[in-house]
Design an enzyme around this catalytic site. Structure first.
Site, PDB file in Angstrom:
ATOM      1  N   SER A  97       0.814  -1.212   0.000  1.00 45.11           N
ATOM      2  CA  SER A  97       0.000   0.000   0.000  1.00 45.11           C
ATOM      3  C   SER A  97       0.855   1.274   0.000  1.00 45.11           C
ATOM      4  O   SER A  97       1.672   1.457  -0.877  1.00 45.11           O
ATOM      5  CB  SER A  97      -0.947  -0.059   1.195  1.00 45.11           C
ATOM      6  OG  SER A  97      -1.889   0.958   1.118  1.00 45.11           O
ATOM      7  N   ASP A 240      -1.789   6.552  -3.880  1.00 45.09           N
ATOM      8  CA  ASP A 240      -0.716   5.751  -3.286  1.00 45.09           C
ATOM      9  C   ASP A 240      -0.387   4.591  -4.249  1.00 45.09           C
ATOM     10  O   ASP A 240      -1.051   4.428  -5.275  1.00 45.09           O
ATOM     11  CB  ASP A 240      -1.104   5.291  -1.865  1.00 45.09           C
ATOM     12  CG  ASP A 240      -2.173   4.218  -1.852  1.00 45.09           C
ATOM     13  OD1 ASP A 240      -2.960   4.159  -2.808  1.00 45.09           O
ATOM     14  OD2 ASP A 240      -2.216   3.436  -0.888  1.00 45.09           O
TER      15      ASP A 240
HETATM   16 MG    MG Z   1      -3.162   1.706  -0.375  1.00 46.46          MG
END
Ligand code: MG
Length: 449
Positions: A97, A240
């Protein structure tokens, strides 16, 4: 040396230290058995360790007789949606992530296309002591490659019934996009193109060499802020590496803060489709202000998108998500989805005919301070005990860690589910007050630790 972090949301570590091919292969094998040796969909973000770990994951799954569908580099919401749409028995997402490039992780997906509920994850953990029973040699299956998942995801977004595509397209928005060389480059430019935008691309090659700290916080977004100003763009979108968190940059070249992604999307969706909304305990009080405007209720859950998604299904919520830029649009799928968020924000801009900064002005302003305490994992509980003592005389909510509820502020203190840190979020009516409360809390909790 960083260790492997194991939690109900998966395993995570620095490549070569905590997370290794051996570890993930074993983990994947157990997951394959847990999923009754059925078909498992696999995808990853662009990290340099991704291909190595993908090979180990695929080997682990094949060795117990699973069939594998490999999506290659995809966004996390694309993968979750692909599991939902298929008859696969589960999915494995290889991504850390928003963590920096040396980290990687596995997140496990249930056959309904949602992350494993904590109780299911615990049932899986209970099998880890079992000896792995490999498939017979003549029962081994293979890998099918599927590179169309992003296209299907885009299609699903374009089919959100209340979005007026022609209205968006007629505006020909000029958008700067920063995908930080994560997986975003595999979907976001194509979606924005479909929405008739002129796209200025920054860092859209999915190389895994992140152009800056990949967490889409204002402090990491100086490049895109500058580019929005230079190109006189209508706005900027930053995501992200696994594309479930969205940050917006206003036409003035200012990062407006991740909280506004969900707030603006909620304002738009509720104007089209009323219903109770859901967010976690750490999201802004402005969420209540928007819900009040449309006369709907707010449900607050534990942090973690699975908790929000589960509640949204229960109350049939038309929109929800997390204040960290995680917009969940159920018309697409019950997961945080930055591309879906982009479409909702462009829908709002097209419809209201206002600039991003003007829309932000309309929302009551609160100020957030996000602090963190990094300690040895063994001291995390001690920090939480100290917080209990420190705020013993206040109004408290213990749904998730400790939330101190004041008249015009809140302080939320909780252990991260994924890293050895305690997060302290404060929201108040002025930045000065939020920062002071954040700093004072950190100091008090660290004292004598
Ligand atoms: Mg993420």
């Amino acid at each position: 040396m960083s260790k492997l972090m194991v939690s109900v949301s998966g395993i995570r570590g620095v490549f070569g230290e905590g997370i290794t091919p051996e570890v993930v292969m074993k983990y994947a094998s157990h997951f394959g058995v847990f999923c009754k040796r059925g078909t498992i969909v696999v995808g990853r973000d662009s990290r340099t360790s991704g291909e190595t770990l993908r090979n180990a994951v695929v080997s682990g799954l094949l060795s117990v007789g699973c069939k594998v569908v490999d999506l290659g580099i995809v966004s996390t919401p694309t993968l979750l949606l692909a599991v939902e749409e298929s008859d696969a028995k589960g999915g494995i997402c290889i991504t850390a992530s928003h963590n920096t490039a040396e980290w990687n992780a596995l997140k496990l997906i249930d056959e309904n296309g949602l992350f494993l509920f904590p109780e299911r994850a615990k049932a899986l953990f209970a099998t880890f002591e079992n000896e792995i029973e490999y498939a017979e040699w003549d029962n081994l299956k293979g890998v099918k490659y599927d590179y169309k998942a992003a296209a299907r995801h885009i299609y699903r977004i374009l089919k959100i019934p209340y979005i007026d595509l022609e209205k968006i397209r007629s505006r020909e928005f000029k958008v700067v996009l920063d995908s930080v060389n994560g997986a975003g480059g595999t979907i976001s430019p194509f979606l924005l193109d479909q929405l008739g935008c002129e796209v200025i691309e920054l860092n859209t090659e999915p190389t895994g060499h992140f152009a800056h700290d990949p967490e889409p916080l204002a402090k990491n977004l100086t490049q895109i802020c500058q580019a929005v100003k230079e190109h006189k763009a209508d706005l900027g979108f930053a995501t992200d590496p696994d594309v479930d968190r969205l940050s917006i940059i206003s036409e003035k070249g200012e990062a407006i803060g991740e909280e506004y992604s969900l707030l603006l999307a909620t304002d738009y969706v509720l104007s089209k489709n009323k219903g109770d909304v859901v967010t976690n305990l750490s999201s802004s009080m402005a969420f209540e202000d928007i819900a009040n405007k449309y006369g709907v209720n707010v449900h607050r859950t534990k942090v973690g998108e699975i908790n929000v998604g589960k509640k949204m299904i229960e109350v049939k919520s038309p929109i929800g998500g997390e204040g960290n830029g995680g917009v969940i649009c159920p018309e697409v799928h019950y997961t945080r989805d930055a591309p879906a968020g982009m479409a909702l924000i462009l829908g709002l801009l097209a419809e209201r005919g206002k600039k991003v900064s003007e829309l932000v002005e309309e929302i009551p302003k609160y100020y957030i301070c996000k602090e963190r305490i990094e300690v040895e994992p063994s001291k995390l509980d001690r920090v939480m005990e100290k917080a209990e003592l420190l705020f013993a005389d206040r109004k408290l909510d213990r749904t998730d860690g400790l939330k101190v509820i004041g008249d015009d502020y809140w302080i939320h203190i909780r252990k991260s589910g994924t890293e050895p840190i305690v997060r302290i979020y404060v929201e108040s009516v002025s930045q000065e007050d939020a920062d002071k409360k954040g700093k004072d809390t950190v100091e008090a909790l660290l004292k004598g630790l």
